[in-house]
Design an enzyme around this catalytic site. Structure first.
Site, PDB file in Angstrom:
ATOM      1  N   THR A   1       2.778  39.514  -2.800  1.00  0.00           N
ATOM      2  CA  THR A   1       1.731  38.564  -3.171  1.00  0.00           C
ATOM      3  C   THR A   1       0.715  39.132  -4.153  1.00  0.00           C
ATOM      4  O   THR A   1       0.057  38.390  -4.855  1.00  0.00           O
ATOM      5  CB  THR A   1       0.961  38.123  -1.910  1.00  0.00           C
ATOM      6  OG1 THR A   1       0.579  39.298  -1.193  1.00  0.00           O
ATOM      7  CG2 THR A   1       1.813  37.254  -1.031  1.00  0.00           C
TER       8      THR A   1
ATOM      9  N   SER B   1       0.152  31.438  -3.328  1.00  0.00           N
ATOM     10  CA  SER B   1       0.531  31.537  -1.919  1.00  0.00           C
ATOM     11  C   SER B   1      -0.221  32.716  -1.333  1.00  0.00           C
ATOM     12  O   SER B   1      -0.576  33.646  -2.019  1.00  0.00           O
ATOM     13  CB  SER B   1       2.026  31.706  -1.759  1.00  0.00           C
ATOM     14  OG  SER B   1       2.409  32.940  -2.280  1.00  0.00           O
ATOM     15  N   CYS B   2      -0.450  32.633  -0.054  1.00  0.00           N
ATOM     16  CA  CYS B   2      -1.338  33.607   0.570  1.00  0.00           C
ATOM     17  C   CYS B   2      -0.687  34.958   0.706  1.00  0.00           C
ATOM     18  O   CYS B   2       0.459  35.154   0.408  1.00  0.00           O
ATOM     19  CB  CYS B   2      -1.772  32.979   1.858  1.00  0.00           C
ATOM     20  SG  CYS B   2      -2.118  34.003   3.143  1.00  0.00           S
ATOM     21  N   ILE B   3      -1.468  35.878   1.112  1.00  0.00           N
ATOM     22  CA  ILE B   3      -1.239  37.308   1.224  1.00  0.00           C
ATOM     23  C   ILE B   3       0.055  37.695   1.942  1.00  0.00           C
ATOM     24  O   ILE B   3       0.205  37.360   3.088  1.00  0.00           O
ATOM     25  CB  ILE B   3      -2.393  37.913   2.048  1.00  0.00           C
ATOM     26  CG1 ILE B   3      -3.644  37.066   1.963  1.00  0.00           C
ATOM     27  CG2 ILE B   3      -2.642  39.309   1.675  1.00  0.00           C
ATOM     28  CD1 ILE B   3      -4.126  36.811   0.606  1.00  0.00           C
TER      29      ILE B   3
ATOM     30  N   ILE C   1      -5.556  30.467  -1.097  1.00  0.00           N
ATOM     31  CA  ILE C   1      -4.732  29.370  -0.593  1.00  0.00           C
ATOM     32  C   ILE C   1      -3.923  29.879   0.559  1.00  0.00           C
ATOM     33  O   ILE C   1      -3.500  31.009   0.578  1.00  0.00           O
ATOM     34  CB  ILE C   1      -3.790  28.902  -1.716  1.00  0.00           C
ATOM     35  CG1 ILE C   1      -4.604  28.263  -2.811  1.00  0.00           C
ATOM     36  CG2 ILE C   1      -2.738  28.001  -1.142  1.00  0.00           C
ATOM     37  CD1 ILE C   1      -4.348  26.843  -2.979  1.00  0.00           C
TER      38      ILE C   1
END
Lengths: 103, 430
Positions: free
Chosen positions: B200, A101-103, B429
């Protein structure tokens, strides 16, 4: 980087068990990985796997939202086919990299 | 020579910065610059985090939009209907149309609570709140002032979100807030996220995960919300897992402006497909995008927009001259993460380098320490409000901090091997 035996042939995997090369994948390999995840594959499962692989080949990043909007499978069904982490598990069975999943 | 038109959509952080940068660079006899925004107020959005805890007062986080639009830039206060990329036109809601030679999309993102079933029902702003809007943050402040305790659930609906550390900071600040009120033992705090860790980026996730534990905040990862059952005070994920709450503070799905969808140029979250290094869109050569509105795999944050604005300014000048664009945006982000009790962590990272320990902005000197809790970092965060209003959105360069991330002063060697490995596994992504 490790080598694992799936469907009787050596396959190159990363530390988390994801295939390094989709070229080494076939249905038997996928079914073997699925059994490690305690999933018994049906035609419905394979339809989803084929969709994920096509997206990956076309370099389209995958998210749960995109899978849900694809018309191939609803998010609810996606969860029931691959309980737990559907996108992570299905990606592993499909022989494509773990989605991040992105940042 | 005929006058040409540069049009900016959105007068938030990014749009305002671009108006300021470009008015200085483009000759007034050659270029009209116009900026369109329906709103009257420019909010200091990082301040929304502090409003609920009575650390900032409402007036500290808002000023008039007009105040920051430089002389020589025309501000049009009107809603944007759509972009017609083939005719180089933007239609406004009042029926008028604007022709442009160059377009900059800076329309940002907004929360869309309607995307999750049951979220925006009768309990919205009663037991369910957001703090990503001025209204939500203020309503939440009033709620917290009189709340007597129970289960506080801090929650993210889906990624990506604006300022991805904000919900973590909210959980940390809530811990301090209730300790200071002498009621921490009456509050059970959980942090529920669709990600598999607190953040993340793996190294920062580890550091931040420790802090959650230290502060007795329960981490519930891999939770993809399907619906809210506000009759029974619980959130339910697609796999059937449930989490009960008395007070739900959620970050709803973040989406780009509906105008993007009406123009037929966005992805499934209305983000504009944009080259991550040049900031030119993939829609058409004369359309550029900046800040939260893009789909680039960088954090949606003011610091990112600031770094982007320096590179985009240069690229627009190059585009006008017919030169090749500079592919230099590296995804640089720089964020203070409030950890409560007057301390903060500073993180500095880009597309390829994770946040690591070290000193900032002067290598070996600091005074700020990266990825370590300190009071100095907290002071930096508070000082940033002044920098924002007086330097950042006016397009002034911030001393010692360059658009491209610096590696000097950082303990990169220690982690390079782990990071390299992670990067290899990572496909970007969104």
């Amino acid at each position: 980087m490790t080598e694992k035996i799936y469907a009787g042939t050596p396959v190159s995997c990363n530390d988390e068990g994801y295939l390094n090369d989709l070229e080494q994948w076939n249905r038997e390999v996928g079914a073997d990985i699925a059994s490690e995840e305690n999933i018994e594959m049906s035609e419905r499962h394979w339809e989803v796997i084929t969709f994920l692989q096509n997206q990956y080949r076309n370099e389209i990043p995958l998210t749960i939202r995109k899978v849900g909007k694809s018309g191939v499978v609803t998010i609810k069904e996606f969860y029931s086919l691959f309980p737990g982490g559907p996108l992570k598990k299905a990606s592993r069975i499909a022989g494509i990299p773990k989605p991040v999943s992105c940042i | 020579m005929k006058m040409r038109n540069l049009l900016i959509l959105g007068a938030g952080t990014s749009g305002t910065m671009m108006a300021n940068h470009l008015r200085k660079k483009l000759k007034k006899n050659d270029w009209n610059i116009t900026i369109v925004d329906k709103d009257e107020t420019h909010y200091y959005q990082p301040g929304f985090l502090f409003l609920p805890f009575d650390i900032y007062k409402p007036k500290q986080v808002k000023k008039s939009i007009d105040k920051f639009i430089p002389k020589g830039v025309k501000l049009i206060r009107e809603k944007i209907d759509r972009i017609d990329k083939d005719l180089d036109l933007v239609y406004l809601q009042d029926g008028s149309k604007l022709h442009y030679d160059i377009l900059i999309i800076a329309t940002g993102v907004d929360i869309q609570p309607e995307e999750v079933e049951g979220l925006k029902g009768d309990e919205w702003y009663k037991s369910i709140f957001d703090f990503y809007t001025y209204e939500g943050a203020k309503q939440l402040r009033d709620k917290l002032r009189k709340w007597e305790g129970g289960k506080l659930v801090v929650h993210i609906c889906e990624m990506p979100i604006k300022c991805p550390v904000a919900p973590l900071e909210f959980a940390f600040l809530a811990d301090s807030y209730f300790i200071n009120k002498g009621m921490r033992e009456k509050v059970d705090i959980s942090y529920v996220t669709p990600m598999d860790a607190a953040f993340t980026k793996p190294i920062a996730a580890k550091e931040l995960g420790h802090l959650l534990k230290e502060k007795n905040i329960k981490l519930i990862p891999n939770f993809n919300i399907e619906s809210v059952d506000s009759d029974h005070n619980k959130i339910i994920d697609y796999g059937g897992a449930e989490v009960e709450y008395d007070l739900l503070v959620t970050v709803p799905t973040n989406m780009g402006d509906p105008m993007i969808e009406r123009s037929g140029i966005g992805d499934d979250l209305n983000y504009v497909p944009t080259d991550k290094a040049t900031l030119q869109t993939k829609i058409k050569d004369n359309i550029f995008a900046i800040g939260d509105a893009t789909n680039i795999p960088a954090s949606k944050a003011g610091s990112v927009a600031h770094f982007e604005s320096e590179i985009l300014t240069e690229n627009i000048l190059r585009y006008i001259e017919g030169e090749a664009l500079k592919s230099s945006f590296d995804g640089h982000a720089n964020c203070f993460v409030e950890t409560g009790h007057g301390k903060a962590i500073l993180i500095d990272f880009n597309y390829t380098h994770e946040p690591v320990t070290g000193t900032f902005p002067l290598p070996g000197v600091g005074p700020l320490r990266l990825l370590k809790e300190s009071h100095m970092n907290h002071m930096g965060k508070l000082a940033f409000r002044w920098i924002y209003w007086n330097m950042l959105i006016k397009g002034k360069h911030i001393p010692f901090v360059s658009a491209e991330m610096a590696t000097a002063g950082k303990d990169i060697d220690k982690v390079e091997t782990i990071v390299d490995k992670k990067i290899k596994e990572t496909t970007t992504i969104h």
